[in-house]
Design an enzyme around this catalytic site. Structure first.
Site, PDB file in Angstrom:
ATOM      1  N   CYS A 299     -30.315  23.138-123.741  1.00 44.90           N
ATOM      2  CA  CYS A 299     -31.173  23.964-124.260  1.00 44.90           C
ATOM      3  C   CYS A 299     -32.556  24.437-123.947  1.00 44.90           C
ATOM      4  CB  CYS A 299     -31.334  23.118-126.024  1.00 44.90           C
ATOM      5  SG  CYS A 299     -31.941  24.091-127.208  1.00 44.90           S
TER       6      CYS A 299
ATOM      7  N   CYS B 288     -37.926  21.523-127.509  1.00 44.42           N
ATOM      8  CA  CYS B 288     -38.428  20.516-128.472  1.00 44.42           C
ATOM      9  C   CYS B 288     -39.148  19.116-127.602  1.00 44.42           C
ATOM     10  CB  CYS B 288     -38.204  19.748-129.420  1.00 44.42           C
ATOM     11  SG  CYS B 288     -37.575  21.342-130.589  1.00 44.42           S
TER      12      CYS B 288
ATOM     13  N   CYS C  68     -29.226  12.253-133.215  1.00 48.46           N
ATOM     14  CA  CYS C  68     -30.095  12.929-132.785  1.00 48.46           C
ATOM     15  C   CYS C  68     -30.652  12.984-132.090  1.00 48.46           C
ATOM     16  CB  CYS C  68     -30.604  13.128-134.164  1.00 48.46           C
ATOM     17  SG  CYS C  68     -29.916  13.146-135.958  1.00 48.46           S
TER      18      CYS C  68
ATOM     19  N   GLU D 139     -21.011  17.842-125.449  1.00 45.02           N
ATOM     20  CA  GLU D 139     -20.888  17.110-126.288  1.00 45.02           C
ATOM     21  C   GLU D 139     -21.088  17.225-127.712  1.00 45.02           C
ATOM     22  OE1 GLU D 139     -22.981  13.447-123.540  1.00 45.02           O
ATOM     23  OE2 GLU D 139     -23.824  13.798-125.590  1.00 45.02           O
TER      24      GLU D 139
ATOM     25  N   CYS E 103     -20.607  17.260-135.513  1.00 47.33           N
ATOM     26  CA  CYS E 103     -21.905  17.977-135.500  1.00 47.33           C
ATOM     27  C   CYS E 103     -20.723  18.730-133.977  1.00 47.33           C
ATOM     28  CB  CYS E 103     -22.397  17.183-134.344  1.00 47.33           C
ATOM     29  SG  CYS E 103     -24.054  17.445-134.007  1.00 47.33           S
TER      30      CYS E 103
ATOM     31  N   CYS F 173     -36.834  15.770-128.327  1.00 48.62           N
ATOM     32  CA  CYS F 173     -35.120  16.044-128.227  1.00 48.62           C
ATOM     33  C   CYS F 173     -35.176  16.180-127.064  1.00 48.62           C
ATOM     34  CB  CYS F 173     -34.686  17.918-128.530  1.00 48.62           C
ATOM     35  SG  CYS F 173     -33.087  17.814-128.581  1.00 48.62           S
TER      36      CYS F 173
HETATM   37  N1  SAH Z   1     -31.481  23.792-132.210  1.00 48.30           N
HETATM   38  C1  SAH Z   1     -31.184  23.610-133.280  1.00 48.30           C
HETATM   39  C2  SAH Z   1     -29.749  22.808-133.559  1.00 48.30           C
HETATM   40  C3  SAH Z   1     -29.364  21.087-132.924  1.00 48.30           C
HETATM   41  S1  SAH Z   1     -30.851  19.857-133.191  1.00 48.30           S
HETATM   42  C4  SAH Z   1     -32.431  22.791-134.672  1.00 48.30           C
HETATM   43  O1  SAH Z   1     -33.256  22.372-133.668  1.00 48.30           O
HETATM   44  O2  SAH Z   1     -32.429  22.582-135.280  1.00 48.30           O
HETATM   45  C5  SAH Z   1     -30.117  19.075-134.441  1.00 48.30           C
HETATM   46  C6  SAH Z   1     -31.617  18.190-134.988  1.00 48.30           C
HETATM   47  O3  SAH Z   1     -32.228  17.275-134.730  1.00 48.30           O
HETATM   48  C7  SAH Z   1     -32.969  18.895-135.149  1.00 48.30           C
HETATM   49  O4  SAH Z   1     -33.539  18.859-136.576  1.00 48.30           O
HETATM   50  C8  SAH Z   1     -34.366  18.402-134.003  1.00 48.30           C
HETATM   51  O5  SAH Z   1     -34.708  19.060-134.417  1.00 48.30           O
HETATM   52  C9  SAH Z   1     -33.603  17.130-134.646  1.00 48.30           C
HETATM   53  N2  SAH Z   1     -33.523  16.183-133.451  1.00 48.30           N
HETATM   54  C10 SAH Z   1     -33.588  16.583-131.891  1.00 48.30           C
HETATM   55  N3  SAH Z   1     -34.127  15.767-130.960  1.00 48.30           N
HETATM   56  C11 SAH Z   1     -34.125  14.590-132.478  1.00 48.30           C
HETATM   57  C12 SAH Z   1     -34.815  12.880-132.240  1.00 48.30           C
HETATM   58  N4  SAH Z   1     -34.731  12.379-130.671  1.00 48.30           N
HETATM   59  N5  SAH Z   1     -34.776  12.153-133.433  1.00 48.30           N
HETATM   60  C13 SAH Z   1     -34.396  12.685-134.614  1.00 48.30           C
HETATM   61  N6  SAH Z   1     -33.940  13.828-134.729  1.00 48.30           N
HETATM   62  C14 SAH Z   1     -33.678  14.673-133.823  1.00 48.30           C
END
Ligand code: SAH
Length: 341
Positions: free
Chosen positions: A110, A114, A331, A90, A103, A117
């Site tokens: 991934c 995390c 995000c 996406e 974006c 996420c």
């Molecule tokens: N892998 C990279 C880029 C992708 S994520 C990274 O971790 O930076 C882009 C951003 O969205 C990251 O800061 C991630 O931690 C955040 N993110 C992921 N899930 C989220 C959520 N549920 N709410 C808010 N931010 C989130």
């Protein structure tokens, strides 16, 4: 066979020459690819037919399909891009005054896992190649002129370093799409070896670091990557990066209710980021994800408290809003909805 969208503008001449092709064609090729934005060599009508056939065979243009477009009430558009092997990623287009930010994703899924996420909740399928990342950009720019790119879609860019950087260098190239380096932001969850490599590139891309917790105990719970590269090592790498490049680093801190949102966390966060010269902080309220109903968005008051504490410690801080929620384009929300269908 080398994909056309993986070849940097300066590489065309030597590549043509190596293959016994005429190097002067490079300029015509570049004009077709990045001025006319062709997606099929047949459309490169300035080139002789037999040469177009050679290009098709030796330097194919990556095929992609826009499988789905969903639009959010705030104007954010999420595109599902399908590749030839059946995998899809996406990419999200975010309009704002004077800006049209894209974006982009760097991997299918991934591996970082995390907790909050969605993109990482089912692991990684594979990394994207440079030309596939460029294909995402091409799909995006078919909807309007892209002014900014954030590498904040699915995947960890520093876990797919070479292909990601090649794609960004191409998009940045003067004889390519020519998008300014300062309009391109990479975001990493803290894969430490990537910082040195990026500093050595000497390119002025922007860098964001997803921190999300101010100490190892909490960060390791939320982000498994922290067990491999704990906060001390990460912040040292960040400080080395800013010292070497004189570029700022932006720390992303997603605030999760009752998890990392206490005043003590805010104080600790301020102390940590102050170890890095030229650091900024972006505070983002969690955008809820289905697989973790226990993770909730913080109140507005909590966000203000965080902001207040950081400002008192003279940390440059921005409150960010997550866009595209009703299109599952916010995000950390990418991918899951599609897989479930
Ligand atoms: N892998 C990279 C880029 C992708 S994520 C990274 O971790 O930076 C882009 C951003 O969205 C990251 O800061 C991630 O931690 C955040 N993110 C992921 N899930 C989220 C959520 N549920 N709410 C808010 N931010 C989130």
């Amino acid at each position: 066979m080398t994909k056309a969208w993986s070849i940097l503008p300066d590489e065309w001449k030597p590549i043509l020459k190596d293959r016994g092709l005429r190097p002067f064609r490079a300029d015509q090729i570049l004009q077709s690819l990045y001025r006319d934005y062709i997606t099929d060599w047949d459309a490169a009508t300035t080139l002789p037919k037999d040469f177009r056939e050679t290009l098709k065979a030796e330097f194919p243009i990556t095929k992609y399909e826009i499988l789905d477009v969903s639009e959010s009430a705030d104007g954010t558009k999420k595109l599902l891009i399908g590749f030839e092997d059946g995998n899809s990623v996406e990419t999200v287009l975010i309009p704002a005054t004077g800006r049209f930010t894209q974006c982009i994703s760097t991997q299918v899924g991934c591996a970082m896992g995390c907790a909050f996420c969605a993109s990482g909740s089912r692991g990684v399928v594979r990394s994207l190649t440079a030309d596939e990342i460029v294909a995402e950009y091409m799909a995006g720019r078919s909807l309007g002129e892209i002014t900014n790119i954030v590498v904040m879609g699915m995947g960890e860019p520093f876990a797919n370093y070479d292909e990601t950087l090649r794609a960004l260098k191409l998009i940045n190239a003067g004889r390519g799409p020519n998008l300014g380096a300062r309009h391109i932001t990479l975001s990493t969850c803290g894969v430490v070896p990537g910082f040195k490599k990026l500093a050595a590139e000497g390119i002025q891309f922007e860098l964001s670091v997803s921190l999300h917790a101010p100490n190892d105990e909490l960060r390791s719970q939320l982000m498994p990557v922290n067990k491999r590269w704990p906060i001390d090592e990460l912040l040292t790498a960040c400080a080395d990066y800013t010292n070497a490049t004189k570029r700022i680093i932006t720390f992303e801190y997603t605030v999760i209710r009752g998890v990392n949102d206490s005043r003590a966390c805010a104080e600790e966060l301020a102390a940590q980021v102050r170890r890095v010269p030229m650091a900024k902080v972006n505070l983002i309220p969690l955008s809820p994800v289905e697989h973790r109903p226990d993770f909730e968005t913080p109140s507005e008051a909590t966000m203000m408290m965080f902001l207040d504490v950081l400002m008192k410690h003279r940390v440059q801080t921005m409150l960010r809003r997550s866009r595209g929620k009703d299109a599952n384009a916010a995000c950390g929300q990418l991918r899951l909805r599609h897989l479930d269908r």
